[in-house]
Design a protein around this motif. Structure first.
Motif, PDB file in Angstrom:
ATOM      1  N   VAL A 196       0.818  -1.152   0.112  1.00 39.97           N
ATOM      2  CA  VAL A 196      -0.142  -0.072   0.165  1.00 39.97           C
ATOM      3  C   VAL A 196       0.742   1.315  -0.019  1.00 39.97           C
ATOM      4  CG1 VAL A 196      -2.177  -0.901   0.808  1.00 39.97           C
ATOM      5  CG2 VAL A 196      -0.342  -0.173   2.553  1.00 39.97           C
ATOM      6  N   GLU A 228      -4.143   3.621  -3.915  1.00 39.51           N
ATOM      7  CA  GLU A 228      -4.117   2.338  -2.771  1.00 39.51           C
ATOM      8  C   GLU A 228      -2.917   1.795  -2.897  1.00 39.51           C
ATOM      9  OE1 GLU A 228      -7.518   3.877  -2.081  1.00 39.51           O
ATOM     10  OE2 GLU A 228      -7.702   3.238  -4.170  1.00 39.51           O
ATOM     11  N   THR A 292     -10.091  -9.029  -0.823  1.00 39.19           N
ATOM     12  CA  THR A 292      -9.215  -8.521   0.453  1.00 39.19           C
ATOM     13  C   THR A 292      -9.828  -9.276   1.580  1.00 39.19           C
ATOM     14  OG1 THR A 292     -10.906  -6.806   0.862  1.00 39.19           O
ATOM     15  CG2 THR A 292      -8.998  -6.076  -0.343  1.00 39.19           C
ATOM     16  N   ASN A 296      -6.718  -3.036   4.734  1.00 42.42           N
ATOM     17  CA  ASN A 296      -6.279  -2.095   3.861  1.00 42.42           C
ATOM     18  C   ASN A 296      -6.049  -2.844   2.421  1.00 42.42           C
ATOM     19  OD1 ASN A 296      -3.475  -3.138   3.155  1.00 42.42           O
ATOM     20  ND2 ASN A 296      -2.987  -2.360   5.151  1.00 42.42           N
ATOM     21  N   ALA A 321      -0.099  -5.023  11.506  1.00 42.88           N
ATOM     22  CA  ALA A 321      -1.531  -4.724  10.594  1.00 42.88           C
ATOM     23  C   ALA A 321      -2.333  -6.207  10.407  1.00 42.88           C
ATOM     24  CB  ALA A 321      -1.098  -4.157   9.141  1.00 42.88           C
ATOM     25  N   ARG A 433     -11.656   0.698  -1.206  1.00 44.60           N
ATOM     26  CA  ARG A 433     -11.217   1.023   0.159  1.00 44.60           C
ATOM     27  C   ARG A 433     -11.769   0.084   1.169  1.00 44.60           C
ATOM     28  NH1 ARG A 433      -9.715   7.423  -0.512  1.00 44.60           N
ATOM     29  NH2 ARG A 433      -7.914   7.022  -1.601  1.00 44.60           N
ATOM     30  N   PHE A 435     -10.977   0.279   4.396  1.00 44.22           N
ATOM     31  CA  PHE A 435     -10.379   0.961   5.767  1.00 44.22           C
ATOM     32  C   PHE A 435     -11.446   0.874   6.879  1.00 44.22           C
ATOM     33  CE2 PHE A 435      -8.078   4.340   3.087  1.00 44.22           C
ATOM     34  CZ  PHE A 435      -6.886   3.338   2.818  1.00 44.22           C
ATOM     35  N   ARG A 438     -14.659   3.025   6.667  1.00 43.32           N
ATOM     36  CA  ARG A 438     -15.057   3.516   5.646  1.00 43.32           C
ATOM     37  C   ARG A 438     -16.485   3.581   5.149  1.00 43.32           C
ATOM     38  NH1 ARG A 438     -12.555   6.936   1.425  1.00 43.32           N
ATOM     39  NH2 ARG A 438     -13.726   5.973  -0.639  1.00 43.32           N
TER      40      ARG A 438
ATOM     41  N   ASP B  21      -0.002   2.590   8.707  1.00 50.86           N
ATOM     42  CA  ASP B  21      -0.832   2.890   7.515  1.00 50.86           C
ATOM     43  C   ASP B  21      -2.228   3.551   8.160  1.00 50.86           C
ATOM     44  OD1 ASP B  21       0.941   1.731   5.642  1.00 50.86           O
ATOM     45  OD2 ASP B  21       0.388  -0.476   6.506  1.00 50.86           O
ATOM     46  N   ASP B  23      -4.866   5.676   7.986  1.00 57.22           N
ATOM     47  CA  ASP B  23      -5.595   6.403   6.935  1.00 57.22           C
ATOM     48  C   ASP B  23      -6.689   7.660   7.482  1.00 57.22           C
ATOM     49  OD1 ASP B  23      -8.489   5.257   7.240  1.00 57.22           O
ATOM     50  OD2 ASP B  23      -7.408   3.340   7.395  1.00 57.22           O
ATOM     51  N   CYS B  79      -2.668   8.096   4.719  1.00 62.16           N
ATOM     52  CA  CYS B  79      -2.762   7.234   3.394  1.00 62.16           C
ATOM     53  C   CYS B  79      -4.369   7.294   3.371  1.00 62.16           C
ATOM     54  CB  CYS B  79      -1.958   5.914   3.393  1.00 62.16           C
ATOM     55  SG  CYS B  79      -3.052   4.679   4.539  1.00 62.16           S
ATOM     56  N   GLY B  80      -4.666   6.975   1.969  1.00 60.51           N
ATOM     57  CA  GLY B  80      -6.106   7.091   1.444  1.00 60.51           C
ATOM     58  C   GLY B  80      -6.401   8.517   0.801  1.00 60.51           C
TER      59      GLY B  80
END
Lengths: 486, 200
Positions: A196, A228, A292, A296, A321, A433, A435, A438, B21, B23, B79-80
């Motif tokens: 990323v 991304e 995914t 992320n 992560a 995305r 996230f 999101r 990371d 975001d 990020c993002g």
């Protein structure tokens, strides 16, 4: 002698001067404006007593906050904050003589869907928008960059951004995509391999036979997700596929003027002997549908691969992560994503909200029903996309299958309107995305995948391999197959 | 308001915001961007991460280190999306400078637009500083833009600030609109040579 890459050439043609801080002042050929990131910029402009320098090169639409149901779009909008944003935009474009594709125009939609389909985005341009997915327009061989609000003020006031030239990485994707595998899978594969933040400091030039074979919709999906992978811009050299797509579009000149422009477009292609800062090769032959598993877009695997355990990652960053992702998504390492229960299916966005995307998904849905426990939303990327799907009867396939057929906007990609995940719902999503938070719920879970895979997940109520579960022949995402068929 | 000030150093107490990371959807959730000004953005900074399920403040660092001026973050911070709302919220909350392992590009650009120095250092250096802040919540941290250093306690970190950002901050020319506005005739000239730009 080589004049370099497309990036070198386009940069050189748009460079106005070098600034005292060492950056270049770069002319922006197309400025796209939407309601969320622009009102503060217009306000700053007013405070300084500046006017919009190039209103004729500035185009606006509304996408982020707009409701996607016909009732919801009646003015004033139910949400007073959304109404205020839309009204502010309407006032700003009106005062500054900017062309606006509003709710009633029939052309409204997501900036990155609208500009390509109207022929506003063209090869050899610089494109800026207060949105990180502006790299999308690189599909035409332009340099598209996402900018912040102060930079929107820069572009409004001076027609320029201040920027530093980046390194160019050639991402060479060779081979042929298998059935049921699409451009979305290519870009997710690229992000899986490069990470990323792999593209930070770089512009990605996508090429190779698998990219050359893609139609424009596929190319747009790839360039769209450059950010991304950490790359602020990504592009594909223009070719006959690009020119054929542009021909006859509203803002593309015709006849002799078209031929003259085409000469320019050809001239800015990267030279055969252009030098790249580095070259990465990806094999398209082996790619399976990508999904995914984490939080992320780099936490992505092929559909039949096991979800990795944190200790499999070398970098501390990736291990931490992964731990966070497994907890949020409630996964066990070693499982595949197949069979992961899905509550919501969301089809649309600036990545995959074009006619071709709905066409592919409709092939999967034809004669089938969405799982009764799944809430399924089809949100065209623009009103033009919606109308074209309706003209071709594609909407009926969605409606008969149990999808809600909506009007154009960003919708559940980031849930700034009423379309939102609730609680810890899992969403099979064609967006870009995954996230945390999101899609509007802090506990919501997003699984990114191609439109064909979203349709399959909607029907089965869980993540599945679209290639295994249906005997339907899936349409290809390339031009190659169509040429053969001809 | 268009007169920039020279920013050669910023300082104050610190707040560690650990994690890679991180975001912009975490920094400033999209649902709070439905306002036509940045005025209230500080209220929404890390909105979800700072609250329990019942909406009460939890022990997120931003709740524990109120009044801090220097945020200390890890890799690929910001990020993002391109939303300037994210650094605007940090600035309005009180952040004057950021120390991190690395920054996403648009985030760094946005910091420059706002006159917020963003300095990078190694993972070890950043982690040590984050721990130091936990032990020394009232300890002063100073970012020297020209020297590209971060100083706290007895420690001096030799960091790195992007050249354009450094130049812009120490010369007080980080307002790029002002910088470019005087070149409008040159801009017209560049535009007129582009085949896709029609003559006005």
């Amino acid at each position: 002698m080589s004049q370099g890459t497309l990036y070198d050439k386009v940069w050189e043609k748009h460079k106005v001067t070098e600034l005292p801080n060492g950056q270049d002042q770069l002319f922006i050929g197309l400025h796209l404006v939407h309601e969320v990131t622009s009102p503060q910029a217009f306000h700053m402009l007013e405070e300084r007593g500046h006017e919009v320098a190039f209103p004729e090169r500035t185009f606006a639409t509304t996408d982020h906050i707009v409701p996607t149901t016909p009732e919801g779009r009646e003015r004033p909008l139910n949400d007073p904050e959304a109404e205020e944003m839309l009204s502010a935009l309407e006032e700003n474009v009106d005062e500054n003589g900017i062309t606006f594709f509003g709710l009633e125009s029939g052309k409204q939609g997501i900036t990155h869907v609208v500009a390509p389909e109207l022929g506003l985005s063209q090869p050899g341009m610089t494109v800026a928008c207060g949105d990180s997915h502006t790299a999308t327009h690189g599909a035409f061989g332009s340099i598209g960059v996402g900018i912040g609000t102060s930079q929107i003020r820069d572009v409004l006031s001076t027609g320029c951004i201040a920027a530093e030239k980046q390194n160019v990485r050639r991402v060479e994707v060779n081979g042929e995509l298998g059935e049921g595998v699409y451009a979305k899978d290519i870009i997710l594969k690229i992000i899986q391999e490069l990470g990323v933040d792999g593209g930070v400091g770089h512009v990605y030039e996508y090429g190779g036979s698998a990219v050359r074979d893609l139609d424009m919709e596929g190319r747009l999906a790839i360039c769209n997700m450059s950010i991304e992978g950490g790359a602020r811009a990504g592009y594909i050299n223009p070719d006959e596929t690009t020119y054929e797509y542009l021909k006859g579009r509203e803002y593309v000149p015709e006849g002799e003027e078209f031929e003259e422009l085409k000469q320019y477009w050809e001239s800015i292609r990267s030279d055969e002997d252009a030098e790249y800062d580095d070259v990465v090769e990806i094999d398209a032959d082996g790619i399976a549908p990508m999904v995914t598993w984490g939080i992320n877009p780099g936490q992505v695997i092929e559909i039949d691969d096991p979800i990795p355990a944190p200790e499999e990652f070398e970098a501390r960053t990736d291990r931490e992560a992964a731990e966070k992702a497994l907890e949020h998504m409630d996964h066990s390492p070693g499982d595949t994503m197949e069979g992961y229960d899905v509550d919501v299916a969301f089809l649309g966005t600036c990545t995959n909200g074009r006619v071709k995307d709905f066409e592919v998904a409709a092939t999967v849905l034809e004669g089938r029903q969405v799982d009764p426990d799944v809430r399924a939303l089809a949100v065209p990327g623009s009103e033009s996309v919606r109308k074209e799907c309706e003209r071709r009867g594609i909407d009926q396939t969605f409606i008969e299958a149990g999808f809600q057929w909506r009007q154009a906007g960003c919708s559940m990609c980031l849930a700034m309107n009423d379309d939102s995940l609730e609680g810890d719902e899992v969403c099979a999503s064609s967006s870009n995305r995954n996230f945390i938070g999101r899609q509007g719920s802090k506990d919501g879970r997003t699984v990114l995948m191609s439109p064909a895979m979203v349709a399959a997940a909607a029907v089965e109520g869980e993540v599945v391999d679209v290639r295994d579960h249906f005997d339907t022949e899936l349409p290809s995402g390339t031009n190659r197959a169509e040429e053969v068929a001809d | 308001m268009a007169d920039d000030i020279e920013i050669s150093e910023v300082g104050g107490t610190g707040v560690p915001i650990p994690g890679d990371d991180i975001d912009t959807d975490q920094i400033l959730p999209a649902r709070f961007m439905k306002e036509v000004t940045f005025d209230n953005m500080a209220d929404y900074l890390f909105y979800d991460a700072r609250r329990d399920d019942d909406g009460e403040f939890n022990d997120h660092p931003l709740n524990r280190f109120d009044g801090a001026s220097i945020a200390v973050v890890n890799s690929n911070f910001g990020c993002g999306s391109s939303r300037e709302h994210a650094p605007q919220a940090m600035m309005r909350w009180g952040v004057d400078g950021v120390v991190g392992e690395s920054f996403a590009e648009i985030f760094r650009d946005n910091c420059k637009s706002l006159g917020i120095p963003a300095i990078t250092a190694s993972h070890e250096e950043v982690s040590a500083l984050q721990e130091w802040i936990e032990d020394n919540p009232d300890g002063e941290i100073e970012i020297d833009v020209e020297a590209e250093t971060v100083t706290y306690g007895d420690t001096v970190i030799e960091g790195n600030i992007d050249d354009a950002m450094k130049e812009a901050l120490i010369d007080g020319i980080w307002d790029t609109t002002q910088l470019m506005y005087s070149n409008l005739s040159k801009v017209e000239e560049t535009a007129s040579k582009l085949p896709y730009v029609e003559e006005a």
